[in-house]
Design a protein around this motif. Structure first.
Motif, PDB file in Angstrom:
ATOM      1  N   VAL A  47      26.563  55.324  41.340  1.00 60.46           N
ATOM      2  CA  VAL A  47      27.851  56.440  41.037  1.00 60.46           C
ATOM      3  C   VAL A  47      28.354  55.223  39.781  1.00 60.46           C
ATOM      4  CG1 VAL A  47      30.105  57.408  41.460  1.00 60.46           C
ATOM      5  CG2 VAL A  47      27.753  57.705  43.547  1.00 60.46           C
ATOM      6  N   PRO A  48      27.453  55.451  38.775  1.00 62.93           N
ATOM      7  CA  PRO A  48      28.823  54.646  37.987  1.00 62.93           C
ATOM      8  C   PRO A  48      29.815  54.790  37.888  1.00 62.93           C
ATOM      9  CG  PRO A  48      26.818  55.896  37.045  1.00 62.93           C
ATOM     10  CD  PRO A  48      26.621  55.469  38.571  1.00 62.93           C
ATOM     11  N   GLY A  49      30.719  53.529  36.917  1.00 63.94           N
ATOM     12  CA  GLY A  49      31.853  54.070  36.745  1.00 63.94           C
ATOM     13  C   GLY A  49      32.068  54.469  35.408  1.00 63.94           C
ATOM     14  N   VAL A  50      33.222  54.254  35.044  1.00 62.19           N
ATOM     15  CA  VAL A  50      33.441  54.094  33.178  1.00 62.19           C
ATOM     16  C   VAL A  50      32.583  52.910  32.620  1.00 62.19           C
ATOM     17  CG1 VAL A  50      35.187  54.307  31.611  1.00 62.19           C
ATOM     18  CG2 VAL A  50      35.399  55.969  33.566  1.00 62.19           C
ATOM     19  N   ALA A  51      33.021  51.942  33.450  1.00 60.23           N
ATOM     20  CA  ALA A  51      32.437  50.860  32.536  1.00 60.23           C
ATOM     21  C   ALA A  51      31.960  50.123  33.976  1.00 60.23           C
ATOM     22  CB  ALA A  51      32.823  50.324  31.694  1.00 60.23           C
ATOM     23  N   ARG A  52      30.563  48.770  33.375  1.00 61.32           N
ATOM     24  CA  ARG A  52      30.617  47.862  34.274  1.00 61.32           C
ATOM     25  C   ARG A  52      31.682  46.462  34.290  1.00 61.32           C
ATOM     26  NH1 ARG A  52      24.957  45.998  36.527  1.00 61.32           N
ATOM     27  NH2 ARG A  52      25.976  44.853  38.410  1.00 61.32           N
ATOM     28  N   ALA A  53      32.212  46.583  34.774  1.00 65.51           N
ATOM     29  CA  ALA A  53      33.150  45.126  35.208  1.00 65.51           C
ATOM     30  C   ALA A  53      32.294  44.094  35.830  1.00 65.51           C
ATOM     31  CB  ALA A  53      34.580  44.969  35.671  1.00 65.51           C
ATOM     32  N   GLY A  54      31.342  43.628  35.134  1.00 62.71           N
ATOM     33  CA  GLY A  54      30.522  42.141  36.431  1.00 62.71           C
ATOM     34  C   GLY A  54      29.445  42.738  36.979  1.00 62.71           C
ATOM     35  N   SER A  55      30.864  42.715  38.358  1.00 63.04           N
ATOM     36  CA  SER A  55      29.847  42.538  39.901  1.00 63.04           C
ATOM     37  C   SER A  55      31.118  44.328  40.282  1.00 63.04           C
ATOM     38  CB  SER A  55      30.026  42.100  41.085  1.00 63.04           C
ATOM     39  OG  SER A  55      31.732  41.685  41.062  1.00 63.04           O
ATOM     40  N   LEU A  56      31.556  44.411  39.572  1.00 59.07           N
ATOM     41  CA  LEU A  56      32.377  45.831  39.416  1.00 59.07           C
ATOM     42  C   LEU A  56      32.324  46.572  38.774  1.00 59.07           C
ATOM     43  CD1 LEU A  56      36.410  43.651  40.125  1.00 59.07           C
ATOM     44  CD2 LEU A  56      34.341  44.070  42.408  1.00 59.07           C
TER      45      LEU A  56
ATOM     46  N   GLY B 108      40.342  56.301  28.633  1.00 64.53           N
ATOM     47  CA  GLY B 108      39.279  55.511  29.136  1.00 64.53           C
ATOM     48  C   GLY B 108      38.817  54.471  28.610  1.00 64.53           C
ATOM     49  N   LEU B 109      39.426  53.877  26.445  1.00 63.99           N
ATOM     50  CA  LEU B 109      39.147  52.934  26.197  1.00 63.99           C
ATOM     51  C   LEU B 109      40.222  51.674  27.085  1.00 63.99           C
ATOM     52  CD1 LEU B 109      39.562  54.409  22.332  1.00 63.99           C
ATOM     53  CD2 LEU B 109      37.820  53.400  23.117  1.00 63.99           C
ATOM     54  N   ALA B 110      41.500  51.462  27.103  1.00 64.12           N
ATOM     55  CA  ALA B 110      41.579  51.191  28.393  1.00 64.12           C
ATOM     56  C   ALA B 110      40.824  50.381  29.021  1.00 64.12           C
ATOM     57  CB  ALA B 110      42.985  51.377  28.138  1.00 64.12           C
ATOM     58  N   ALA B 111      39.807  51.805  30.385  1.00 65.65           N
ATOM     59  CA  ALA B 111      39.187  51.450  31.195  1.00 65.65           C
ATOM     60  C   ALA B 111      38.289  50.402  30.896  1.00 65.65           C
ATOM     61  CB  ALA B 111      38.712  52.389  31.526  1.00 65.65           C
ATOM     62  N   MET B 112      37.571  50.871  29.549  1.00 71.03           N
ATOM     63  CA  MET B 112      36.417  49.871  28.772  1.00 71.03           C
ATOM     64  C   MET B 112      36.594  48.737  28.906  1.00 71.03           C
ATOM     65  SD  MET B 112      34.069  53.023  27.419  1.00 71.03           S
ATOM     66  CE  MET B 112      34.888  53.470  26.075  1.00 71.03           C
ATOM     67  N   ALA B 113      37.641  48.443  28.143  1.00 69.39           N
ATOM     68  CA  ALA B 113      38.711  46.516  27.609  1.00 69.39           C
ATOM     69  C   ALA B 113      38.802  46.672  28.804  1.00 69.39           C
ATOM     70  CB  ALA B 113      39.737  46.979  26.758  1.00 69.39           C
ATOM     71  N   LEU B 114      39.099  46.714  29.649  1.00 67.17           N
ATOM     72  CA  LEU B 114      39.764  46.371  31.916  1.00 67.17           C
ATOM     73  C   LEU B 114      38.554  45.838  31.559  1.00 67.17           C
ATOM     74  CD1 LEU B 114      41.182  45.216  33.462  1.00 67.17           C
ATOM     75  CD2 LEU B 114      41.013  47.683  34.275  1.00 67.17           C
ATOM     76  N   ALA B 115      37.261  46.307  32.217  1.00 62.15           N
ATOM     77  CA  ALA B 115      35.566  45.854  32.435  1.00 62.15           C
ATOM     78  C   ALA B 115      35.226  44.876  31.687  1.00 62.15           C
ATOM     79  CB  ALA B 115      34.933  47.431  32.285  1.00 62.15           C
ATOM     80  N   SER B 116      35.316  45.155  30.362  1.00 60.95           N
ATOM     81  CA  SER B 116      35.536  43.532  29.572  1.00 60.95           C
ATOM     82  C   SER B 116      35.576  42.844  29.521  1.00 60.95           C
ATOM     83  CB  SER B 116      34.909  44.366  27.463  1.00 60.95           C
ATOM     84  OG  SER B 116      35.080  43.472  26.876  1.00 60.95           O
ATOM     85  N   HIS B 117      36.606  42.572  29.692  1.00 58.55           N
ATOM     86  CA  HIS B 117      37.969  41.366  30.453  1.00 58.55           C
ATOM     87  C   HIS B 117      37.278  41.232  31.491  1.00 58.55           C
ATOM     88  CE1 HIS B 117      40.662  38.612  30.763  1.00 58.55           C
ATOM     89  NE2 HIS B 117      41.018  39.283  32.181  1.00 58.55           N
ATOM     90  N   LEU B 118      37.073  41.377  32.322  1.00 55.97           N
ATOM     91  CA  LEU B 118      36.668  41.405  33.686  1.00 55.97           C
ATOM     92  C   LEU B 118      34.703  41.007  34.146  1.00 55.97           C
ATOM     93  CD1 LEU B 118      38.494  43.606  36.360  1.00 55.97           C
ATOM     94  CD2 LEU B 118      38.902  41.061  35.709  1.00 55.97           C
ATOM     95  N   ALA B 119      34.228  41.693  33.282  1.00 54.70           N
ATOM     96  CA  ALA B 119      32.878  41.081  32.737  1.00 54.70           C
ATOM     97  C   ALA B 119      32.916  39.626  32.355  1.00 54.70           C
ATOM     98  CB  ALA B 119      31.633  41.805  32.398  1.00 54.70           C
ATOM     99  N   ARG B 120      33.819  39.353  31.458  1.00 54.69           N
ATOM    100  CA  ARG B 120      33.427  38.162  30.946  1.00 54.69           C
ATOM    101  C   ARG B 120      34.915  36.870  31.515  1.00 54.69           C
ATOM    102  NH1 ARG B 120      35.635  40.590  26.760  1.00 54.69           N
ATOM    103  NH2 ARG B 120      37.751  40.111  26.698  1.00 54.69           N
ATOM    104  N   ARG B 121      35.185  37.017  32.329  1.00 53.30           N
ATOM    105  CA  ARG B 121      35.628  36.230  33.295  1.00 53.30           C
ATOM    106  C   ARG B 121      34.531  35.881  34.354  1.00 53.30           C
ATOM    107  NH1 ARG B 121      41.415  35.016  31.607  1.00 53.30           N
ATOM    108  NH2 ARG B 121      40.682  33.733  34.242  1.00 53.30           N
ATOM    109  N   GLU B 122      34.464  36.843  35.144  1.00 54.16           N
ATOM    110  CA  GLU B 122      33.289  36.148  35.913  1.00 54.16           C
ATOM    111  C   GLU B 122      31.939  36.016  35.099  1.00 54.16           C
ATOM    112  OE1 GLU B 122      31.727  39.053  39.620  1.00 54.16           O
ATOM    113  OE2 GLU B 122      31.439  39.533  37.712  1.00 54.16           O
TER     114      GLU B 122
END
Length: 149
Positions: free
Chosen positions: A87-96, A115-129
């Motif tokens: 059940v994928p979300g709007v965007a993957r954020a690394g392990s989240l 949706g764009l904000a959700a994707m930007a948040l996911a990208s940010h968390l993925a980079r940090r992880e």
């Protein structure tokens, strides 16, 4: 009468929620720890796309709810849960995964800015992880659904 399965599901969801509160974004009152999401830059006033984080809160079933405000001041919510391949979300954020919570049950159209904000948040968390930052251990959407049964 509360059946055994419902009781065990409630106990399990409560335990997950307590763990999420201690490991997510808020300050742990026992240790003063700000949590991995705050350390990753996910806290009030942080900006993702044209939207700003208003608050973070753990939900009773273990997700982390992130309330944002768009450029017109409209509030909306996204939820962070562990990545779930089924059940994928709007965007993957690394392990989240980031899920847009517009209370539409999957049938309501997403506001593009949200949706764009959700994707930007996911990208940010993925980079940090990927750079070695820790993200909280959260349940998957499937785990959460099983706990509600």
């Amino acid at each position: 009468m509360l059946g055994r399965r419902k009781f065990l599901g409630t106990v399990g969801a409560t335990a997950v929620a307590v763990a999420a509160v201690r490991s997510a974004g808020g300050t742990d009152p026992d240790t003063g720890d700000t949590g991995p999401l705050a350390e990753a830059g996910l806290k009030p006033k942080a900006r993702f796309g044209t939207c700003e984080v208003v608050s973070l809160a753990s939900t009773p079933d273990g997700a982390v709810n992130v309330r944002l405000s768009d450029s017109s001041g409209q509030a909306f919510d996204v939820e962070l849960l562990a990545y779930d391949a089924h059940v994928p979300g709007v965007a993957r954020a690394g392990s989240l995964s980031v899920y847009l919570n517009n209370r539409g049950g999957g049938t309501k159209a997403t506001v593009e800015e949200h949706g764009l904000a959700a994707m930007a948040l996911a990208s940010h968390l993925a980079r940090r992880e990927a750079a070695g930052g820790k993200l909280p251990a959260l349940p998957t959407l499937s785990d959460r659904a099983r706990a509600r049964v």
